[in-house]
Design a protein around this motif. Structure first.
Motif, PDB file in Angstrom:
ATOM      1  N   THR A 101       0.811  -1.218   0.000  1.00  0.00           N
ATOM      2  CA  THR A 101       0.000   0.000   0.000  1.00  0.00           C
ATOM      3  C   THR A 101       0.841   1.262   0.000  1.00  0.00           C
ATOM      4  O   THR A 101       0.382   2.328  -0.424  1.00  0.00           O
ATOM      5  N   GLY A 102       2.081   1.160   0.511  1.00  0.00           N
ATOM      6  CA  GLY A 102       2.893   2.362   0.620  1.00  0.00           C
ATOM      7  C   GLY A 102       2.361   3.301   1.684  1.00  0.00           C
ATOM      8  O   GLY A 102       2.654   4.494   1.676  1.00  0.00           O
ATOM      9  N   ASP A 103       1.614   2.786   2.598  1.00  0.00           N
ATOM     10  CA  ASP A 103       0.971   3.616   3.608  1.00  0.00           C
ATOM     11  C   ASP A 103       0.918   2.813   4.903  1.00  0.00           C
ATOM     12  O   ASP A 103       0.212   1.812   4.993  1.00  0.00           O
ATOM     13  N   ARG A 104       1.643   3.266   5.915  1.00  0.00           N
ATOM     14  CA  ARG A 104       1.709   2.496   7.168  1.00  0.00           C
ATOM     15  C   ARG A 104       0.358   2.433   7.859  1.00  0.00           C
ATOM     16  O   ARG A 104      -0.046   1.396   8.387  1.00  0.00           O
ATOM     17  N   GLY A 105      -0.330   3.559   7.868  1.00  0.00           N
ATOM     18  CA  GLY A 105      -1.624   3.583   8.547  1.00  0.00           C
ATOM     19  C   GLY A 105      -2.611   2.655   7.878  1.00  0.00           C
ATOM     20  O   GLY A 105      -3.321   1.880   8.534  1.00  0.00           O
ATOM     21  N   LEU A 106      -2.650   2.735   6.563  1.00  0.00           N
ATOM     22  CA  LEU A 106      -3.553   1.857   5.814  1.00  0.00           C
ATOM     23  C   LEU A 106      -3.154   0.405   6.018  1.00  0.00           C
ATOM     24  O   LEU A 106      -3.993  -0.477   6.163  1.00  0.00           O
ATOM     25  N   ALA A 107      -1.848   0.146   6.023  1.00  0.00           N
ATOM     26  CA  ALA A 107      -1.350  -1.215   6.220  1.00  0.00           C
ATOM     27  C   ALA A 107      -1.803  -1.766   7.572  1.00  0.00           C
ATOM     28  O   ALA A 107      -2.166  -2.944   7.679  1.00  0.00           O
ATOM     29  N   GLU A 108      -1.800  -0.940   8.595  1.00  0.00           N
ATOM     30  CA  GLU A 108      -2.259  -1.404   9.911  1.00  0.00           C
ATOM     31  C   GLU A 108      -3.738  -1.783   9.874  1.00  0.00           C
ATOM     32  O   GLU A 108      -4.136  -2.835  10.395  1.00  0.00           O
ATOM     33  N   ASP A 109      -4.525  -0.886   9.278  1.00  0.00           N
ATOM     34  CA  ASP A 109      -5.966  -1.179   9.190  1.00  0.00           C
ATOM     35  C   ASP A 109      -6.221  -2.467   8.426  1.00  0.00           C
ATOM     36  O   ASP A 109      -7.032  -3.311   8.832  1.00  0.00           O
ATOM     37  N   LEU A 110      -5.537  -2.581   7.313  1.00  0.00           N
ATOM     38  CA  LEU A 110      -5.753  -3.761   6.480  1.00  0.00           C
ATOM     39  C   LEU A 110      -5.230  -5.027   7.158  1.00  0.00           C
ATOM     40  O   LEU A 110      -5.791  -6.107   6.984  1.00  0.00           O
ATOM     41  N   ALA A 111      -4.161  -4.898   7.924  1.00  0.00           N
ATOM     42  CA  ALA A 111      -3.627  -6.062   8.642  1.00  0.00           C
ATOM     43  C   ALA A 111      -4.645  -6.563   9.667  1.00  0.00           C
ATOM     44  O   ALA A 111      -4.892  -7.768   9.776  1.00  0.00           O
ATOM     45  N   ALA A 112      -5.221  -5.629  10.408  1.00  0.00           N
ATOM     46  CA  ALA A 112      -6.234  -6.023  11.392  1.00  0.00           C
ATOM     47  C   ALA A 112      -7.407  -6.688  10.697  1.00  0.00           C
ATOM     48  O   ALA A 112      -7.917  -7.721  11.147  1.00  0.00           O
TER      49      ALA A 112
END
Lengths: 347, 169
Positions: free
Chosen positions: B29-40
């Protein structure tokens, strides 16, 4: 530092790979806690799909169509099987087999039966000597009726001047009961016997064979006349004192043979043979001297024929539907993959 | 390194592969915040679908990454529909989070990574970061092994070029 395992790549990327691996992202504590809490909930019972997908719906529709085709084909085959139908009291169409008699002529014992007009209407000739043989399979509703039907068949034969050659009644505790009778009835009463026997239950199969014996008998009678004429001439010569004893003896022996053959043919043609199978089972095919193994094998082969025919029918009609479903599925999969690629390129 | 069959407990898999999934999503995603949401969201989904996981067909890591990929793609599809409905302009900047994308990466490398497309970052994450073998990565991406190899080579070449361009003369 280990290099990339892909052998197609240059070692020059090793340092780059090492930098990437050296800075491996780690999840935050908040995320770690959140996932841990998720894991403690336990694996739930699988949920049904909320959103219907196109491919399973198409596949299901194709299967439905296929099932309809198979059912139609099976009904069609079952209803149309057999040469002629003869039913009573609304029974399902039985399988009949009727032997088509050949034309008359040939030797005494040659198969030269008459042509059948209609099922059950194969009446022997009243003017010609014929060998009449009939096989009938009659269904009755219960084992109790089987006993009564057997006695009735015997009474019919005797009332027409016939007799019972053999009787075999089987009524097992479980399963279907069967009664096999061999009856002989004067050939002149054969048609009457047929009609009365058919009335015992539901006639599900019949096989009637008529072999003409008259032609052979006629030829023998001609030879008999000829021999008798020769014998008379020789007796006159013997009366004049000629030595013809040996020739006379030969002719007389031949005459006796011919006469005995005519008597044997007449005896054969005098009585019709009925092989009667009474059963509580569903429609069965009457076979000539059919044993249990042959009967079972023939039923299995008939069933296999039906199965293969239905499968072919379904394949021909259902095949395109299934193929269409597969093509649609492949196209959908390809479309989705391209869509995913575009998404990845755009983000 | 080839993926091996791992224990089938979901809790074990989650603990063991959280960083793998998160790292993959960061790269994708190139986006840490988005990556966290998507990981959860990925692990929520994984819990519901855990019964479908078959260790004989692949490792839990691969399975979870595949799930993460699907989750990310679903997110972008819904985002695209939302943007279409709201008639909003598309983002030109690949990310909007605070701080570096991957702490510990050099700024040049991070900038170079962010200049790649998501598809290119993804293959770098799978093959380099998570060290999945070629066939496994290809299967996860739904492409052939050859295409996967080509994509990786192109991505790394581009990274190298961008980093070289960033070095002052």
């Amino acid at each position: 530092m280990p290099s990339l395992r892909d052998p197609a790549l240059d070692e020059r990327f090793d340092e780059l790979a090492a930098q990437i691996r050296g800075a491996r992202p780690r999840a935050s504590e908040a995320l770690r806690q959140q996932v841990a809490e998720t894991a403690t909930r336990g694996v739930p019972v699988p949920e049904p799909r909320r959103r219907p997908r196109l491919v399973p719906i198409l596949a299901f529709a194709a299967l439905l169509a296929l099932g309809a085709v198979v059912a139609f084909a099976a009904n069609g085959l079952r209803g149309g099987s057999g040469a002629d139908e003869q039913s009573a009291a609304g029974e399902s169409a039985p399988v009949l087999r009727q032997v088509a008699p050949a034309q008359s002529g040939g030797a005494e014992d040659s198969s030269a039966p008459e042509t059948a007009q209609a099922p059950g209407a194969l009446a022997p000739s009243q003017t010609r000597l014929q060998l009449y043989r009939a096989q009938m399979t009659i269904r009755v509703d219960s084992t109790a009726e089987l006993n009564a039907a057997t006695r009735r068949a015997i009474r019919i034969a005797r009332s027409l001047g016939g007799f019972v050659v053999s009787a075999d009644l089987r009524t097992p505790e479980q399963g279907e009961g069967t009664s096999r009778l061999v009856l002989r009835v004067p050939t002149t009463k054969a048609q009457t016997a047929f009609e009365r026997l058919a009335g015992i239950g539901t006639l599900v199969a019949q096989r009637v064979r008529l072999d003409d014996l008259q032609a052979g008998v006629n030829r023998r009678n001609e030879r008999i006349d000829d021999l008798q004429a020769q014998i008379v001439q020789l007796e006159r010569r013997a009366a004049r004192g000629e030595d013809v004893d040996e020739a006379l003896a030969v002719l007389r022996a031949r005459l006796r043979q011919e006469q005995e053959a005519v008597e044997a043919a007449t005896r054969r043609g005098r009585l019709a043979t009925f092989t009667l199978t009474l059963t509580t089972a569903d429609a069965a095919v009457a076979e000539e001297a059919d044993g249990d193994i042959e009967h079972a094998a023939r039923q299995a082969l008939d069933l296999l024929d039906d199965v293969v025919a239905v499968a072919l029918y379904a394949l021909i009609l259902g095949g395109p539907l299934v193929l269409l479903a597969v093509v649609i599925w492949l196209l959908e999969r390809r479309r989705r993959r391209r869509s995913d690629e575009r998404l990845l390129e755009q983000n | 390194m080839h993926d091996v069959q791992e224990p089938i407990s979901f809790a074990d898999a989650a603990e063991r592969h959280l960083d793998d999934v998160y790292g993959y999503l960061v790269y994708l995603t190139g986006d840490r915040g988005l990556a966290e949401d998507l990981a959860a969201e990925t692990f929520e989904k994984a819990l519901r679908l855990w019964r479908r996981f078959d260790p004989a067909r692949g490792s839990a890591k691969t399975w979870l990454c595949q799930l993460a990929r699907t989750t990310a793609l679903d997110h972008w599809r819904s985002e695209r529909r939302r943007r279409g409905r709201e008639d909003a302009y598309a983002r030109e900047e690949p990310f909007a989070s605070e701080g570096p994308l991957v702490p510990g990466l050099s700024p040049d490398l991070e900038r170079a990574l962010l200049s790649l497309s998501a598809a290119e970052r993804e293959v770098v994450a799978l093959r380099v970061l998570l060290e999945l073998d070629g066939p496994t990565a290809a299967r996860l991406l739904g492409i052939s092994a050859t295409a996967c190899s080509t994509r990786l080579s192109r991505a790394l070449t581009r990274l190298e070029e961008r980093m070289r361009d960033a070095v002052p003369a």
